[in-house]
Design a protein around this motif. Sequence first.
Motif, PDB file in Angstrom:
ATOM      1  N   ARG B  64       0.820  -1.209   0.000  1.00 27.63           N
ATOM      2  CA  ARG B  64       0.000   0.000   0.000  1.00 27.63           C
ATOM      3  C   ARG B  64       0.856   1.262   0.000  1.00 27.63           C
ATOM      4  O   ARG B  64       0.447   2.292  -0.534  1.00 27.63           O
ATOM      5  CB  ARG B  64      -0.960  -0.017   1.185  1.00 27.63           C
ATOM      6  CG  ARG B  64      -2.068  -1.083   1.036  1.00 27.63           C
ATOM      7  CD  ARG B  64      -2.800  -1.318   2.340  1.00 27.63           C
ATOM      8  NE  ARG B  64      -3.431  -0.099   2.822  1.00 27.63           N
ATOM      9  CZ  ARG B  64      -4.603   0.356   2.401  1.00 27.63           C
ATOM     10  NH1 ARG B  64      -5.268  -0.336   1.488  1.00 27.63           N
ATOM     11  NH2 ARG B  64      -5.106   1.457   2.864  1.00 27.63           N
ATOM     12  N   LEU B  69      -1.228   4.467  -0.981  1.00 29.80           N
ATOM     13  CA  LEU B  69      -2.400   4.468  -0.102  1.00 29.80           C
ATOM     14  C   LEU B  69      -2.004   4.646   1.351  1.00 29.80           C
ATOM     15  O   LEU B  69      -2.842   4.933   2.198  1.00 29.80           O
ATOM     16  CB  LEU B  69      -3.196   3.172  -0.288  1.00 29.80           C
ATOM     17  CG  LEU B  69      -3.730   2.972  -1.709  1.00 29.80           C
ATOM     18  CD1 LEU B  69      -4.341   1.589  -1.871  1.00 29.80           C
ATOM     19  CD2 LEU B  69      -4.765   4.039  -2.047  1.00 29.80           C
ATOM     20  N   ALA B  89      -1.444   9.081  -4.507  1.00 28.73           N
ATOM     21  CA  ALA B  89      -1.860   7.787  -5.054  1.00 28.73           C
ATOM     22  C   ALA B  89      -2.430   7.909  -6.460  1.00 28.73           C
ATOM     23  O   ALA B  89      -2.135   7.084  -7.330  1.00 28.73           O
ATOM     24  CB  ALA B  89      -2.882   7.144  -4.127  1.00 28.73           C
ATOM     25  N   THR B  94       1.366   3.328 -10.843  1.00 26.87           N
ATOM     26  CA  THR B  94       1.195   1.958 -10.358  1.00 26.87           C
ATOM     27  C   THR B  94      -0.293   1.664 -10.341  1.00 26.87           C
ATOM     28  O   THR B  94      -1.099   2.562 -10.178  1.00 26.87           O
ATOM     29  CB  THR B  94       1.707   1.819  -8.917  1.00 26.87           C
ATOM     30  OG1 THR B  94       0.957   2.710  -8.080  1.00 26.87           O
ATOM     31  CG2 THR B  94       3.171   2.160  -8.808  1.00 26.87           C
ATOM     32  N   ASN B  95      -0.655   0.408 -10.522  1.00 22.23           N
ATOM     33  CA  ASN B  95      -2.048   0.027 -10.333  1.00 22.23           C
ATOM     34  C   ASN B  95      -2.102  -1.244  -9.526  1.00 22.23           C
ATOM     35  O   ASN B  95      -1.233  -2.106  -9.602  1.00 22.23           O
ATOM     36  CB  ASN B  95      -2.776  -0.141 -11.666  1.00 22.23           C
ATOM     37  CG  ASN B  95      -3.152   1.211 -12.257  1.00 22.23           C
ATOM     38  OD1 ASN B  95      -2.842   1.516 -13.397  1.00 22.23           O
ATOM     39  ND2 ASN B  95      -3.800   2.036 -11.466  1.00 22.23           N
ATOM     40  N   MET B  96      -3.171  -1.330  -8.753  1.00 17.29           N
ATOM     41  CA  MET B  96      -3.251  -2.399  -7.775  1.00 17.29           C
ATOM     42  C   MET B  96      -4.493  -3.230  -8.026  1.00 17.29           C
ATOM     43  O   MET B  96      -5.543  -2.705  -8.417  1.00 17.29           O
ATOM     44  CB  MET B  96      -3.337  -1.743  -6.387  1.00 17.29           C
ATOM     45  CG  MET B  96      -3.467  -2.695  -5.257  1.00 17.29           C
ATOM     46  SD  MET B  96      -2.599  -1.961  -3.842  1.00 17.29           S
ATOM     47  CE  MET B  96      -3.447  -2.711  -2.507  1.00 17.29           C
ATOM     48  N   PHE B  98      -6.992  -5.379  -5.859  1.00 19.05           N
ATOM     49  CA  PHE B  98      -7.277  -5.518  -4.437  1.00 19.05           C
ATOM     50  C   PHE B  98      -7.717  -6.928  -4.101  1.00 19.05           C
ATOM     51  O   PHE B  98      -8.242  -7.655  -4.945  1.00 19.05           O
ATOM     52  CB  PHE B  98      -8.348  -4.518  -4.029  1.00 19.05           C
ATOM     53  CG  PHE B  98      -7.856  -3.104  -4.029  1.00 19.05           C
ATOM     54  CD1 PHE B  98      -7.476  -2.494  -2.853  1.00 19.05           C
ATOM     55  CD2 PHE B  98      -7.743  -2.395  -5.214  1.00 19.05           C
ATOM     56  CE1 PHE B  98      -7.006  -1.201  -2.848  1.00 19.05           C
ATOM     57  CE2 PHE B  98      -7.282  -1.103  -5.223  1.00 19.05           C
ATOM     58  CZ  PHE B  98      -6.909  -0.500  -4.036  1.00 19.05           C
TER      59      PHE B  98
ATOM     60  N   ALA C 164     -11.923  -0.478   0.075  1.00 19.78           N
ATOM     61  CA  ALA C 164     -11.079  -0.721  -1.099  1.00 19.78           C
ATOM     62  C   ALA C 164     -11.670  -0.116  -2.362  1.00 19.78           C
ATOM     63  O   ALA C 164     -10.935   0.196  -3.296  1.00 19.78           O
ATOM     64  CB  ALA C 164     -10.860  -2.221  -1.279  1.00 19.78           C
ATOM     65  N   LEU C 170      -8.938   5.735  -6.399  1.00 16.77           N
ATOM     66  CA  LEU C 170      -7.758   6.582  -6.222  1.00 16.77           C
ATOM     67  C   LEU C 170      -6.585   5.993  -6.997  1.00 16.77           C
ATOM     68  O   LEU C 170      -5.866   6.686  -7.717  1.00 16.77           O
ATOM     69  CB  LEU C 170      -7.428   6.620  -4.728  1.00 16.77           C
ATOM     70  CG  LEU C 170      -6.836   7.875  -4.125  1.00 16.77           C
ATOM     71  CD1 LEU C 170      -7.778   9.030  -4.350  1.00 16.77           C
ATOM     72  CD2 LEU C 170      -6.610   7.662  -2.639  1.00 16.77           C
ATOM     73  N   ASP C 171      -6.435   4.686  -6.845  1.00 20.19           N
ATOM     74  CA  ASP C 171      -5.328   3.986  -7.493  1.00 20.19           C
ATOM     75  C   ASP C 171      -5.441   4.060  -9.011  1.00 20.19           C
ATOM     76  O   ASP C 171      -4.437   4.048  -9.715  1.00 20.19           O
ATOM     77  CB  ASP C 171      -5.354   2.515  -7.033  1.00 20.19           C
ATOM     78  CG  ASP C 171      -4.209   1.720  -7.604  1.00 20.19           C
ATOM     79  OD1 ASP C 171      -3.071   2.027  -7.235  1.00 20.19           O
ATOM     80  OD2 ASP C 171      -4.451   0.823  -8.432  1.00 20.19           O
TER      81      ASP C 171
END
Lengths: 323, 384, 271
Positions: B64, B69, B89, B94-96, B98, C164, C170-171
């Motif tokens: 994170r 984050l 963020a 970057t991409n995450m 979850f 999340a 946001l991400d």
Amino acid sequence: MKAPATPAAARPDAASGPGSGSGRLWVGLLPWLWMLSFFVLPFALIVNVSLSTPELAVPPYVSPFAGESGAPAFHPDPSAYRRLGDELLARGAAGAERQYLAAFANSLLLASLATLCCLLIGYPFAYHIARARASARNTLLMLVMLPFWTSFLLRVYAWMGLLDSSEVGLINQLLLALGVVAEPLPLLYNGGAVLVGMVYSYLPFMVLPLYANLVKLDLRLLEAARDLGARPSIAFLRVTLPLSRRGIVAGSMLVFIPAVGEFVIPDLLGGGGVLTIGRRIWDDFGPNQDWPMAAAVAVLMVLMLIAPIMLLHRHGRAREDGP
Amino acid sequence: MGAGAQAGAEVLGPAGEAAYLRIEHVGKRFGDVWAVRDVSLTIAEREIFALLGSSGCGKSTLLRMIAGLETPSTGRIVLDGEDLARVPAHRRPTNMMFQSYALFPHLTVAGNVAFGLHQLRPRLARAEIDARVDAMLDLVQMKAYAGRAPQELSGGQQQRVALARSLAREPKLLLLDEPLAALDKKIRRQTQFELVGLIRRVGVTCILVTHDQEEAMTMASRIGIMSEGALVQVGTPDDIYAHPNCCFSAGFIGETNLFEGRIRDGRLVGADFPQPIVLALACGDLPAEGSAAWLSLRPECVRVHPLAAADEAAAASGCENRAPAEVAEIAYLGGHSIYHLRLPGGRSMIASVPSAHWGDAPPPARGARVQVCWAAPDGVLLSR
Amino acid sequence: MNGLRGWGGRAWLLGVYAFLYVPILCLVVFSFTAGEITTQFDGFSLRWYAALAHDAELHRAVLLSLRIGALAASAAVVLGAAAAVVLVRFGAYFGSRFFAGMMTAPMVMPEVVVGLSLVLLFTHPALPLLSGRGVLAIWVAHATLCAGDVAVLVASRLREMDRALEEAALDLGCPPLKVFFVITVPVIAPALIAGWLLAFTLSMDDFVLAAMLSDPGSTTLPVLVFARLHHGLKPEINALATVIVVVVSVAVLAANRLLLSAQRRGALRLR
């Protein structure tokens, strides 16, 4: 009730959450300021006015802060509380009507009885809704809520017609037609009528938290109790009832608290005979123009309601599952 | 035999490759607790790296922080030459993905994938967004579901949409937080290979966080093991398996027998093994005389012999360490069996024995007396 | 044995529903009487509905109530949503418990007390800006009263919401403020809508606050009805009650249908 913090002092607190930014500050500021201005500050004004001297003016009181000069001074006048105390302790002149004592006694008695009746009617009711088929529950619950969404005044008005003490009252019409009574019964304008009105109006407040609680009750617990040899009645008393305590407390407080301060129902169904706190405040505030007395009665009532409100707060989660 | 190799922060990167992501002394404190402490790590471009550790070890917090984050309390993160400290963020490349997939319930599958593209500035043309969404859904074979709501999809399908969504912006770094934890065990294994194939095909650098060692070992080219907020060992899966640098990674990757004792005269004594354990270390590599040490012995390195033929067999295989034992439990697993053995002191050991080992002779039964032995070089001496 | 209990339960349900609905049914029946007495049926007629249709005073009151209701509900939703964000997302800070109590207290405080306190505020000589009693005062009172209800509804929805979702937005490059409007608001929309409807109903229905805070120019529907209940009952009120019952029933049924189908589809589809 303690004096409120000034909005300026409370402001930084409101936004000092983790990672506070200016956006958070504004989001916090809005409800903080609003509630401080329109709920806490007015409440402080009640306390202030309860310590004021009544006067024939607009507004009809002299604030304890009103000094002769501009210098800040505080001269509380406890006369409203003294008068109230005399009334409640029946120390007034002999033959006084003791209206305030009657109002407090009536309100507490009626609210307690209404709570008890709602519980006795509402518990089995909520229990059977919670045990109904899952597909039917939603409809059954909505049928409880539907009257709640229609006009409160008009629902009370409906009972005026039903309970009317003359021969045109609907219940009296029925009883006369059936030959049960020869004379119309005096059903309206007494404590009983107020009680019926309260039970009718507040029943949904009891049913909803109870239902929310009972529907979550794990039926396997009852099966386990039965399996361990408990008779159905014992299983109910030892398992269901204790587990629904939160719902019972929340529902009872949701009925009791507004019932204590109720004005409309006693006014419309109680006639002149049934004095209550709500009516006392209304009359002192309205026709009598005795604002300090109205404020003192309000303060005393709120003090009495602190314990039930705390109780509700502690069991209050049930409310979230409500309407 | 890299026993007790004290991996310094500087040597953690893959040798000979330019560092694409550099994590330097990063730490994160929540109140009084350090969730991540002084982690340094470099990752090469196109590498798939796994952060492995049990829950609460700080691996997700580290991920994170890379995503922006959480803000690091100490240290800095440099991606492709850019220090990310001041990049919020929503501006990070970057991409995450979850753990819960976090698919927006009010958007369709296509809307979810397009969401990130709509945020790009300068704005993309509508046609281009549509084309990229199409391509992404095609990549994860979800084109037929473009108009569906995420709630209507199965777990595996949701995972693919989430992946497409996080790849749509062509991130420099793809972050996967427990990518398969929400899936059934059955489809998890198949999905592991699919996911790796996809990431390789796209060619994106990827960090994945997982508590499942099998997942980490299947998917990642390198693994970093985290414990209590610290990175304890970094290496390829086989490297860590063969040369754990501490008891934690020895126990976390695969099963092991751990003997605790002190170094005396080049041997490990005081361990709950009947005799001092012979170690295969040159004197210079040994920890100081009298210091505490642990010996990690993988189950497949332990040999089990019937008591009668024990001595010659041990001599033949060159095992220096031996002890009598009793078979407590046997789990037959086809190609091999797991033996739970009880040593004279009462402690137990596990041994993995190939079924072919017994030849024509009957394998020992439960309760049988046997001898266990192993060659000194098979044990890994650990100093922490 | 189970059957017997089933019958007992059914009878109890039926009895309570009868208790809840017979009074309302009586109102409806006698709205069609041709006579002047509200509890005697003197032949069928729609004369009281005609009277309703020509009652200008009533129309003014209804319009005012609708207006105050809509404005108060909107204010309550804004306040309540902000309060819910503070309650759920701000964690513990100095005064957070006080805030929670302050938001929920109006819901349980007897209305006469809230009404009295606001009268004192709005008539306070030191606060001429508040312009005394009137529409503004009623609007403020209703917004304050309902903000807590909205806050409770929205807060429970916010608590259920997966954090999340916002982090993912946001991400994916969405700036924080925009995240609130394109992700958070749509996800909590059902609670916002339910909160608005609840606040609107409470405002439309409130008599005590409106009566204490009204001036001659701001007679809301409940204030007017109460006055008429005191000065001569006419079946016109039954006609009014019937109209309200029909409107509310249709609205509640429609809202229920909508909400259920939205739940089935998973969520409201936007875009």
